[in-house]
Design a protein around this motif. Structure first.
Motif, mmCIF file in Angstrom:
data_model
loop_
_atom_site.group_PDB
_atom_site.id
_atom_site.type_symbol
_atom_site.label_atom_id
_atom_site.label_comp_id
_atom_site.label_asym_id
_atom_site.label_seq_id
_atom_site.Cartn_x
_atom_site.Cartn_y
_atom_site.Cartn_z
ATOM 1 N N THR A 34 -5.231 -62.436 0.419
ATOM 2 C CA THR A 34 -6.176 -61.389 0.009
ATOM 3 C C THR A 34 -6.265 -60.363 1.122
ATOM 4 O O THR A 34 -6.149 -60.691 2.301
ATOM 5 C CB THR A 34 -7.584 -61.951 -0.276
ATOM 6 O OG1 THR A 34 -7.939 -62.813 0.793
ATOM 7 C CG2 THR A 34 -7.625 -62.699 -1.590
ATOM 8 N N VAL A 35 -6.458 -59.131 0.718
ATOM 9 C CA VAL A 35 -6.462 -58.041 1.678
ATOM 10 C C VAL A 35 -7.825 -57.348 1.644
ATOM 11 O O VAL A 35 -8.409 -57.174 0.580
ATOM 12 C CB VAL A 35 -5.307 -57.061 1.390
ATOM 13 C CG1 VAL A 35 -5.363 -56.555 -0.030
ATOM 14 C CG2 VAL A 35 -5.297 -55.900 2.362
ATOM 15 N N SER A 36 -8.312 -57.010 2.839
ATOM 16 C CA SER A 36 -9.628 -56.368 2.894
ATOM 17 C C SER A 36 -9.643 -55.409 4.077
ATOM 18 O O SER A 36 -8.853 -55.544 5.004
ATOM 19 C CB SER A 36 -10.705 -57.450 3.020
ATOM 20 O OG SER A 36 -11.532 -57.199 4.116
ATOM 21 N N VAL A 48 -1.132 -53.288 10.237
ATOM 22 C CA VAL A 48 -1.143 -51.898 9.794
ATOM 23 C C VAL A 48 -0.207 -51.751 8.597
ATOM 24 O O VAL A 48 0.918 -52.238 8.619
ATOM 25 C CB VAL A 48 -0.687 -50.973 10.945
ATOM 26 C CG1 VAL A 48 -0.601 -49.535 10.471
ATOM 27 C CG2 VAL A 48 -1.617 -51.110 12.131
ATOM 28 N N VAL A 49 -0.687 -51.079 7.559
ATOM 29 C CA VAL A 49 0.131 -50.898 6.360
ATOM 30 C C VAL A 49 1.256 -49.915 6.669
ATOM 31 O O VAL A 49 1.007 -48.824 7.183
ATOM 32 C CB VAL A 49 -0.725 -50.339 5.206
ATOM 33 C CG1 VAL A 49 0.146 -50.008 4.005
ATOM 34 C CG2 VAL A 49 -1.806 -51.330 4.831
ATOM 35 N N THR A 61 -0.148 -53.759 -6.607
ATOM 36 C CA THR A 61 0.283 -52.958 -5.464
ATOM 37 C C THR A 61 0.848 -53.916 -4.428
ATOM 38 O O THR A 61 0.270 -54.977 -4.177
ATOM 39 C CB THR A 61 -0.899 -52.202 -4.846
ATOM 40 O OG1 THR A 61 -1.548 -51.476 -5.886
ATOM 41 C CG2 THR A 61 -0.413 -51.233 -3.788
ATOM 42 N N PHE A 62 2.003 -53.574 -3.879
ATOM 43 C CA PHE A 62 2.561 -54.380 -2.792
ATOM 44 C C PHE A 62 2.361 -53.623 -1.496
ATOM 45 O O PHE A 62 2.730 -52.451 -1.394
ATOM 46 C CB PHE A 62 4.060 -54.627 -3.004
ATOM 47 C CG PHE A 62 4.367 -55.365 -4.274
ATOM 48 C CD1 PHE A 62 3.563 -56.423 -4.686
ATOM 49 C CD2 PHE A 62 5.462 -55.018 -5.054
ATOM 50 C CE1 PHE A 62 3.845 -57.109 -5.854
ATOM 51 C CE2 PHE A 62 5.745 -55.697 -6.223
ATOM 52 C CZ PHE A 62 4.939 -56.735 -6.637
ATOM 53 N N GLY A 86 -6.354 -49.356 -2.853
ATOM 54 C CA GLY A 86 -5.651 -48.127 -2.482
ATOM 55 C C GLY A 86 -5.445 -47.882 -1.013
ATOM 56 O O GLY A 86 -5.675 -46.781 -0.548
ATOM 57 N N PHE A 87 -5.001 -48.887 -0.242
ATOM 58 C CA PHE A 87 -4.700 -48.604 1.164
ATOM 59 C C PHE A 87 -3.448 -47.743 1.262
ATOM 60 O O PHE A 87 -2.571 -47.785 0.402
ATOM 61 C CB PHE A 87 -4.486 -49.914 1.938
ATOM 62 C CG PHE A 87 -5.714 -50.757 2.007
ATOM 63 C CD1 PHE A 87 -6.837 -50.307 2.711
ATOM 64 C CD2 PHE A 87 -5.768 -51.981 1.367
ATOM 65 C CE1 PHE A 87 -7.974 -51.089 2.764
ATOM 66 C CE2 PHE A 87 -6.906 -52.755 1.422
ATOM 67 C CZ PHE A 87 -8.023 -52.314 2.120
ATOM 68 N N ARG A 88 -3.392 -46.965 2.369
ATOM 69 C CA ARG A 88 -2.262 -46.072 2.553
ATOM 70 C C ARG A 88 -1.544 -46.382 3.842
ATOM 71 O O ARG A 88 -2.015 -47.165 4.662
ATOM 72 C CB ARG A 88 -2.744 -44.619 2.626
ATOM 73 C CG ARG A 88 -3.465 -44.181 1.404
ATOM 74 C CD ARG A 88 -3.928 -42.745 1.513
ATOM 75 N NE ARG A 88 -4.215 -42.262 0.186
ATOM 76 C CZ ARG A 88 -3.275 -41.794 -0.642
ATOM 77 N NH1 ARG A 88 -2.017 -41.709 -0.246
ATOM 78 N NH2 ARG A 88 -3.589 -41.396 -1.850
#
Ligand SMILES: Nc1ncnc2c1ncn2[C@@H]1O[C@H](COP(=O)(O)OP(=O)(O)OP(=O)(O)O)[C@@H](O)[C@H]1O
Ligand SMILES: [Mg+2]
Lengths: 288, 334
Positions: free
Chosen positions: B263-265, B274-275, B285-286, B307-309
């Motif tokens: 899980t991502v938060s 860092v994405v 979304t991967f 929606g991380f960038r």
């Protein structure tokens, strides 16, 4: 090669070749046509004036015409059958992976590089000579009376010689065709329960059909005009006088240029009929 | 019936052994999929079963009878080739009828079976066309038609869908699965597409360099991969492997965690990174996360709305109950 400009440049660049080829073709063609309407006997009075279609009529109504047509057909037909059948067999053989494949293939092609005159002489003197020929030795070895091939079996002999020359051509074309056959098709047929002969008949032969047609047509054009093989072996005797040979005799032996030229025009028409078929088939091949 | 049993089968091409001794049983009516990387011997194995290649040693039993030396035509198996291998000069009708004609069935029976196969495969309108006049999917169906009319003991498929576009592949995949439901005949299916393997198979055989790494149902392979190779091969995106200290915490040389089990938060988590790239597929979304200090990249699968960038710092938490542990030899622990 799409724009107007590139097309006209292309035309310009090709012009010299086209002009040269056209001249090369047109000069003899016009001369043949010109002489065919004349009575022209170089040693018996020279140019004796226009005679209309006389030469054409005389050429086909002479007693040697139909036998010559028959001889031509027998030779062309015989060579076609032999080269196509053996060509298919050889092509399938050469398609198998084997040791020394490259050398074997070159050996198979070799006869094609030998000049017709030379190969006919080799056959005549080395193989078919009734006294010293290899075949005569072979016959004697088995206690048989050697055949004097060129007089007793003249047609067979000439067909053998010419087939030997043209077999490489047929084999080569058919080999490339066989190599383009998808091996999975054969495996599929094998799994579908088709034994070897049925696989040949249902898969390989249809695949080769176009290559076979091309071999037949190209060879026909060249076989219609074989000359050297007859000239150096039988000299047109023993029923081996073909149309080409008849024309040669009319012009050079009977010194009747007009009559020979008329025969030549017939030959041109015949060859063009075959050529038209060939162009259509090759053209279709390129489209597909 | 179609039970196929391979007993210590090996295959060598010259000096190169492509298949080391291999044992495998395929039960009657089972849909078995061979997967593995390119060149691992999937096609070779299929061709050995078909009889198109001779086995170097060992034996093959079909329905309890030794079929090692039986020619391909007599094994009662039908094969669908990757290139379809249709006969280009025959119409669709003649293509499908070919095995029946070879079996010397009478014409009425042939017609009946061809019509039957054609209607099952939606080919009725194309029976008088040649293969060259058909689309890829239609050709594929003709190839399948040619296989089903023989009523074989088993079907062998060698990457039958790899020449089709994505949409058609999904359609044909369903059709083949339905065909299997209806005919209940043994099918062996070679592919390197794992979606095909996971969705179609009753049993997946994972091969590497001719060796069977694991045999099992799709979910078995997904849940309990026997070693690192299978763990990395089954599942998409690939499982994340982490070595070193973090793995030692779990008492393993390597631990594996699937992207969908992290899980991502943006606020808290066990790991952080860092994405670098985020791939938005709509439904999912991967995220490819770098600088975690654990592995080069950790792939995370999240909901489509997350929606991380590029450049965002994120926190990751693995689900502890689905962490796979592997020992120094790469074998599963527990
Ligand atoms: N006829 C052959 N002669 C020699 N080697 C071969 C032959 N056929 C296959 N091989 C070798 O056997 C190995 C397995 O080949 P195979 O075709 O079974 O692979 P594959 O798993 O089907 O791969 P792909 O997914 O790319 O189709 C390869 O390393 C290949 O080079
Ligand atoms: Mg393969």
């Amino acid at each position: 090669m799409a724009t107007q400009h590139s097309r006209s440049v292309a035309r310009l660049m090709m012009a010299p070749a086209v002009v040269l080829l056209l001249g090369w073709m047109l000069v003899p063609l016009t001369m043949t046509l010109y002489f065919s309407f004349k009575k022209y006997l170089p040693l018996r009075g020279g140019d004796l004036g226009w005679v209309g279609f006389d030469n054409y009529i005389r050429f086909v109504s002479s007693s040697s015409f139909w036998p010559a047509v028959q001889a031509t057909l027998v030779i062309v037909g015989g060579v076609l059958v032999i080269t196509v059948v053996l060509g298919i067999l050889l092509a399938m053989l050469l398609d198998q992976p084997m040791w020394g494949q490259g050398v074997v293939r070159i050996l198979v092609i070799a006869p094609f590089f030998v000049m017709p005159t030379v190969s006919a002489l080799v056959w005549k003197n080395m193989f078919m000579d009734p006294v010293n020929g290899l075949l005569a030795h072979l016959w004697r070895f088995f206690g048989a009376e050697p055949i004097s091939w060129l007089s007793e079996a003249s047609m067979t002999s000439i067909i053998m010689i010419v087939s030997w020359q043209w077999l490489p051509f047929a084999t080569l074309i058919l080999l490339t065709a066989i190599q383009s056959l998808d091996s999975e098709q054969l495996e599929a047929a094998e799994m579908d329960g088709a034994p070897v002969l049925k696989r040949f008949y249902h898969i390989i032969l249809p695949h080769l059909s176009r290559a076979i047609t091309i071999v037949i047509l190209i060879q026909t054009i060249f076989l219609l005009s074989i000359f050297a093989e007859i000239f150096v072996t039988t000299g047109g005797a023993f029923g081996t006088r073909t149309l080409t040979y008849l024309i040669f005799q009319r012009v050079l032996e009977s010194q009747n240029v007009g009559l020979g030229s008329a025969g030549g025009v017939y030959a041109i028409i015949l060859a063009n009929i075959v050529a038209i078929f060939l162009m259509r088939i090759v053209g279709k091949n390129l489209d597909a | 019936m179609g039970r196929i049993q391979l007993k210590s089968v090996t295959k060598s091409f010259g000096d190169v052994q492509v298949i080391p001794p291999l044992d495998l049983t395929i039960e009657d009516g089972e849909f078995t999929v061979f997967v593995g990387p390119s060149g691992c011997g999937k096609s070779t194995l299929l061709r050995l079963i078909a009889g198109l290649e001779d086995i170097t040693s060992g034996s093959i039993d079909i329905d309890g009878a030794d079929a090692t030396d039986v020619p391909p035509a007599k094994r009662g198996l039908a094969m669908v080739f990757q290139s379809y291998a249709l006969y280009p000069h025959m119409t669709v009708r003649k293509n499908i009828a070919f095995p029946l004609r070879m079996a010397k069935l009478d014409q009425a029976e042939i017609d009946k079976r061809v019509e039957g196969a054609a209607s099952v495969l939606n080919l009725t309108d194309y029976l008088d066309r040649r293969p060259g006049q058909l689309s890829g999917g239609q050709r594929q169906r003709v190839a399948i038609g040619r296989a089903i009319v023989r009523e074989p003991a088993a079907f062998l498929f060698d990457e039958p869908l790899s020449n089709l576009d994505a949409a058609l592949r999904v359609g044909m995949r369903l059709e083949i699965s339905e065909l299997h439901e209806r005919l209940a005949t043994t099918m062996i299916y070679v592919t390197h597409d794992q979606v095909e393997a996971m969705t179609m198979a009753d049993k997946i055989v994972v091969l590497q360099a001719g060796v069977i790494e694991q045999v099992g149902s799709p979910l078995e392979l997904y849940r309990t991969p026997r070693n690192l190779f299978v763990a990395g091969f089954i599942g998409s995106p690939k499982m994340n492997f982490i070595e070193g200290e973090e793995a030692a915490k779990y008492g393993a040389q390597t631990i594996g965690i699937r992207p969908e089990h992290i899980t991502v938060s943006d606020t808290e988590g066990d790991w952080s990174g860092v994405v670098s790239v985020s791939e938005h597929l709509g439904s999912d979304t991967f995220f490819h996360v770098h600088e975690t200090g654990l592995a080069d990249t950790i792939t995370v699968r999240a909901d489509g709305e997350v929606g991380f960038r590029h450049g965002d710092r994120v926190h990751l938490t693995p689900r502890a109950d689905v962490i796979h542990r592997f020992d120094a030899k790469g074998l599963r622990i527990g």
